[in-house]
Design an enzyme around this catalytic site. Structure first.
Site, PDB file in Angstrom:
ATOM      1  N   ASP A 270       0.874  -1.165   0.000  1.00  0.00           N
ATOM      2  CA  ASP A 270       0.000   0.000   0.000  1.00  0.00           C
ATOM      3  C   ASP A 270       0.915   1.219   0.000  1.00  0.00           C
ATOM      4  OD1 ASP A 270      -2.089   1.740  -0.003  1.00  0.00           O
ATOM      5  OD2 ASP A 270      -3.132   0.863   1.713  1.00  0.00           O
TER       6      ASP A 270
HETATM    7  C1  BGC Z   1      -4.952   3.368   0.047  1.00  0.00           C
HETATM    8  C2  BGC Z   1      -5.068   2.358  -1.054  1.00  0.00           C
HETATM    9  C3  BGC Z   1      -4.905   3.018  -2.381  1.00  0.00           C
HETATM   10  C4  BGC Z   1      -3.561   3.737  -2.408  1.00  0.00           C
HETATM   11  C5  BGC Z   1      -3.282   4.446  -3.707  1.00  0.00           C
HETATM   12  C6  BGC Z   1      -3.689   4.202  -0.081  1.00  0.00           C
HETATM   13  O1  BGC Z   1      -3.719   5.243   0.818  1.00  0.00           O
HETATM   14  O2  BGC Z   1      -4.972   2.718   1.294  1.00  0.00           O
HETATM   15  O3  BGC Z   1      -6.306   1.695  -0.972  1.00  0.00           O
HETATM   16  O4  BGC Z   1      -5.024   2.088  -3.399  1.00  0.00           O
HETATM   17  O5  BGC Z   1      -3.536   4.696  -1.376  1.00  0.00           O
HETATM   18  O6  BGC Z   1      -4.099   5.546  -3.869  1.00  0.00           O
END
Ligand code: BGC
Length: 748
Positions: A270
């Site tokens: 993530d």
């Molecule tokens: C989120 C993810 C997301 C990623 C990219 C993160 O903060 O938890 O779900 O895909 O950002 O935007």
């Protein structure tokens, strides 16, 4: 030319041209370029041609949402994007600001809670397929979604992005979503693996959970996505488990995901979820995104060279601190991803905002809307008799496709509930509007501006008074309230602070119900809210966040163009005290002194949602699986294929009859009760379901099948699933609290 080098040249040609591979045998969904021998050979061939720097470059980001390919060998850059409800608008290369494209307005599909509420796996496939086509048009090779974290508490800020509380339901819905998308050569990145049930302090929460709860509740949907859906990507979660962050976790990634389940895709961190070089190298992470760039975590601009899996890893290898063993394994997986996506010459053309996508969004939306309560059959709205309808509430007009965090979208259009009703009733019924309450007037999120000006100067009292005055004499009052996607509501980054409706909505609803007995409340949210006025409001509808077609889908259900057929994918408690995690004081955990870590012990264990309600003999506000219709159904004559089984495979047939006077769909649900067990078990667990559409008077036999796993629990002693011989009962009906048919059988 020597035989050997001729072979190498041929392989290189194959790698460069991305020749068609024979797909393995697949029912229904074609999967192009799956893990055939051809691809594996090409991966090995490419791997041995890559320099160390090229290998390092493919395992970390080069921009907010892309990573490098190997241009020298013909592998293009790899682009990914959120997810999971539509393709996120493009941001700048290294900043979160909008790139200002004019070709990135998408169809916003209903939030995944709504998809789960359809209880219709075919719609999961349609969802994945439609979103996949939008992704292809936009040049995205992987969508960051779907999300399948379990609905543990109604305070969960991201519950709206997930598929409810039940591992079986979420499993059945996620598999076709993944397959539908990947059939187009677009990877799904299933998230957030795993135990990411808190938004508050999501980087610091260390979850302590029993192996049973982990395996029985929190992992099955991920497991199904991997072992049945063959997901090509998994996103590690921000939080910790066993004191290791889930983006590089020995237990969850190396052991469970890659060894136990045989996952052959990539583990993507993530954004900003990577914390340690050694763990990133050894504990299962394959691609690092979002670390230490201005945004999620503060840092330098264009800091991609500073990533853990970047120059420092390269240096460490050159200095002999690591061999290339782990690196090569990561690169193999990334190359496999390339061959499945960017190198897949079979991919169809993409399409953005097609009629078919809007139709899909509409169908998923109206099938997911749940009729929670309908005293005196107030709904559907009688279009012939009604003269004036009063619509009340900010959520009747507020755009909901923006906000909420990374799932925020730039929708080509979004039909508000007020517009949907007005369009549907034009020329027939006057649709009046009163604001009723003020929630979040902000009209922009992540640089996407809605263009709405929702500012309002009047006080709560004045707004209520206006709505009440207009309500008198109206044929119907339809309130659209609930949550929105601003901070501390249904939104990434924080959890809700309370289960109650915000912005004095309880007073508004109570006042309107007193002023007009024909009051309908439509709740827009991804979460349960308290309803202290439930007995005064005859009709209650759960409307979710349902995207571009929201207003039309809601209108079609409210006026009865379609019969509601959605069922709750989670238990709707009366209060937080009816939720295991809260009743046991097990949310949100406690700070471990001097460490910056919050230990959160899931004391309720396997007793999540209806499992907890059953155990405590609670009567929730609305039960898991509950959802009414405008017609009626009778479920009867349950038969088991046999009385005893030795392999656990059983089928159950039941008759479903539409006893009302209009066409509608019912969800037949089968739960298993274990009569006697050596370990404590939930009273019942969902193990099969089927949605059937029936004309008035029509009846049909529905057959539901279970396997040994449906009878099993996770045996902590042996670390495996165990089905104990003995008696079981299959309970069948149309909601977890309405299971009139029962049949006993035995596992020998
Ligand atoms: C989120 C993810 C997301 C990623 C990219 C993160 O903060 O938890 O779900 O895909 O950002 O935007």
């Amino acid at each position: 030319m020597k035989k050997q080098s001729l072979f190498a040249v041929l392989l290189l040609c194959a790698a460069l041209t991305g020749c068609k591979q024979t797909a393995g045998e697949q029912a229904q969904v074609p999967v192009y370029l799956d893990t055939t021998k051809g691809i594996e050979e090409r991966i090995e061939d490419a791997l041995q041609r890559m320099t160390l720097t090229e290998k390092i470059n493919v395992i970390h980001a080069q921009s907010k949402f892309s990573s490098a390919g190997v241009k020298r060998l013909g592998f293009p850059d790899f682009w990914t994007d959120d997810g999971p409800h539509g393709v996120r608008p493009d941001v700048l290369w290294d900043e979160w600001e909008q790139a200002g494209q004019t070709n990135d307005s998408c169809v916003a599909f209903p939030a995944l809670t709504c998809l789960a509420a359809t209880w219709n796996p075919d719609l999961g496939r349609l969802y994945g397929h439609s979103l996949g086509e939008e992704a292809l048009y936009r040049g995205k090779n992987m969508i960051l979604g779907p999300g399948v974290n379990i609905y543990r508490t109604p305070l969960g800020g991201r519950n709206f992005e997930y598929m409810g509380e039940d591992p079986y339901l979420a499993s059945r819905m996620v598999v076709p979503y993944v397959q539908g998308m990947q059939a187009l050569g677009v990877a799904s990145c299933v998230k957030h693996y795993c135990l990411n049930n808190d938004e508050e302090y999501r980087h610091q929460v260390n979850v302590i959970v029993s192996d049973r709860a982990l395996r029985e509740i929190y992992l099955p949907a991920f497991e199904a996505a991997v072992t049945e859906g063959h997901a090509w990507g998994i996103m590690g979660a921000y939080n910790l488990y066993k004191d290791q962050h889930n983006c590089h976790n020995q237990y969850t990634l190396n052991q469970i995901l890659k060894t136990d389940w045989g996952f052959d895709g990539v583990v993507v961190s993530d954004w900003g979820g990577t914390h340690d070089l050694d763990q990133a190298v050894k504990n299962g992470l394959d691609m690092e995104f979002g670390t230490w760039t201005d945004g999620l975590t503060m840092g330098a601009t264009n800091a991609y060279d500073n990533y853990f899996l970047s120059r420092q890893y390269e240096r460490a290898i050159r200095e002999g601190r690591y061999t290339t063993k782990e690196l090569d394994e990561k690169v193999r997986r990334v190359l496999r991803l390339f061959f499945r996506t960017t190198m897949n010459r079979e991919r169809p053309y993409g399409m953005l905002c097609s009629e078919a996508h809007y139709d899909a969004a509409h169908q998923i939306a109206h099938e997911g809307i749940v009729l929670l309560q309908n005293e005196g059959n107030l709904l559907p709205i009688d279009v012939e008799k009604a003269k004036r309808i009063l619509v009340v509430g900010e959520n009747a007009v507020k755009m909901m496709t923006v906000g909420g965090g990374s799932s925020s979208l730039k929708a080509q259009h979004e039909i508000s509930p007020l517009q949907g009703l007005r369009d549907r009733l034009a020329g027939k019924v006057e649709v009046d509007y009163a604001r009723g309450y003020v929630g979040d007037v902000g009209g922009s999120y992540n640089g996407v501006t809605t263009g709405q000006d929702l500012r309002e100067e009047r006080s709560a009292g004045e707004l209520i008074a206006e709505a009440v005055a207009k309500a008198e004499g109206a044929d119907y009052v339809v309130i659209f309230g609930g949550l929105n996607k601003s901070d501390y509501q249904d939104c990434e980054g924080h959890d809700r602070r309370s289960m109650d409706l915000p912005y004095a909505q309880d007073s508004l609803i109570t006042a309107l119900a007193a002023a007009n007995p024909r009051t309908i409340y439509v709740n827009i949210s991804g979460n349960a809210v308290t309803m202290p006025w439930k007995a005064q409001v005859p009709a209650i509808v759960q409307g979710w966040f349902i995207g571009s077609e929201a207003g039309y889908a809601l209108a079609s259900v409210l006026v009865g163009d379609v019969c509601p057929s959605g069922k709750l994918p989670f238990t709707w408690p009366n209060s937080l005290q009816e939720v295991g995690a809260h009743a046991l004081g097990a949310f949100p955990g406690t700070w471990r002194e001097g460490t910056g870590i919050i230990d959160e012990e899931y004391k309720e264990g396997i007793y999540v949602g209806y499992r907890w309600a059953d155990r405590q003999q609670l009567t929730p506000c609305f039960a898991f699986g509950h959802g009414l219709s405008y017609t009626t159904f009778e479920i009867s004559d349950l038969r088991a294929s046999r009385k005893t089984t030795s392999d656990g495979n059983m089928s159950f047939t039941v008759n479903v009859r539409n006893t009302g006077d209009r066409e509608g769909a019912e969800v037949v649900q089968l739960y298993i009760h274990d009569v006697e067990s050596s370990v404590e078990r939930p009273y019942k667990e969902l193990k099969a379901f089927q949605k059937v559409s029936l004309k008035p008077g029509e009846s049909r036999d529905v057959t539901l099948t279970i396997d040994r796993r449906a009878l099993s629990f996770w045996d902590e002693e042996n670390g495996d699933w165990k089905a104990e011989p003995g008696d079981f009962v299959a309970l069948v009906g149309n909601a977890s609290d309405n299971l009139p048919c029962q049949v006993q059988f035995a596992l020998k």
